[in-house]
Design a protein around this motif. Structure first.
Motif, short mmCIF file in Angstrom:
data_model
loop_
_atom_site.label_atom_id
_atom_site.label_comp_id
_atom_site.label_asym_id
_atom_site.label_seq_id
_atom_site.Cartn_x
_atom_site.Cartn_y
_atom_site.Cartn_z
N UNK A 1 12.46 5.79 0.67
CA UNK A 1 13.13 6.52 1.75
C UNK A 1 12.98 5.78 3.08
N UNK A 2 11.78 5.27 3.33
CA UNK A 2 11.55 4.55 4.58
C UNK A 2 12.36 3.26 4.61
N UNK A 3 12.44 2.56 3.49
CA UNK A 3 13.22 1.33 3.42
C UNK A 3 14.72 1.60 3.63
N UNK A 4 15.19 2.76 3.13
CA UNK A 4 16.60 3.13 3.25
C UNK A 4 16.91 3.75 4.61
N UNK A 5 15.89 4.02 5.42
CA UNK A 5 16.09 4.57 6.75
C UNK A 5 16.31 6.07 6.78
N UNK B 1 0.82 -1.21 0.00
CA UNK B 1 0.00 0.00 0.00
C UNK B 1 0.85 1.25 0.00
N UNK B 2 1.90 1.27 0.81
CA UNK B 2 2.80 2.42 0.86
C UNK B 2 3.50 2.63 -0.47
N UNK B 3 3.94 1.54 -1.08
CA UNK B 3 4.62 1.61 -2.37
C UNK B 3 3.69 2.16 -3.45
N UNK B 4 2.45 1.67 -3.46
CA UNK B 4 1.51 2.14 -4.48
C UNK B 4 1.11 3.59 -4.27
N UNK B 5 1.07 4.02 -3.01
CA UNK B 5 0.70 5.41 -2.72
C UNK B 5 1.83 6.36 -3.11
N UNK B 6 3.06 6.06 -2.70
CA UNK B 6 4.19 6.94 -3.02
C UNK B 6 5.47 6.11 -3.01
#
Length: 77
Positions: free
Chosen positions: A21-25, A10-15
């Motif tokens: 950025x969240x995955x990379x910290x 859901x997060x990926x599809x939204x933005x």
């Protein structure tokens, strides 16, 4: 290999950029705006719940009024 959760999709599809950025910290730079948005959503949730409760109370009072009217009209016959 990491586990993919539904919220990740859901997060990926939204933005996609925010997801990466969240995955990379990467820390967010607009924490004040995010906190304000969270508070706004919290207030909206409270208002929505309040409206639902008031609607339910209104329906119950309407039902009581109709039943009282029916009882009154039946007693008059």
């Amino acid at each position: 290999m990491s586990v993919i959760r539904a919220s990740d999709i859901g997060s990926y599809l939204y933005c996609r950029r925010a997801w990466r950025y969240r995955k990379d910290g990467v820390e967010s730079e607009n924490k004040a705006e995010l906190a304000a948005g969270t508070e706004l959503h919290r207030q909206h949730g409270r208002k929505t719940l309040s409206a639902l409760l008031l609607r339910t109370v209104g329906m119950i009072l309407l039902l009581v009024a109709i039943l009282t009217l029916v009882a009154y009209c039946t007693a008059q016959l």
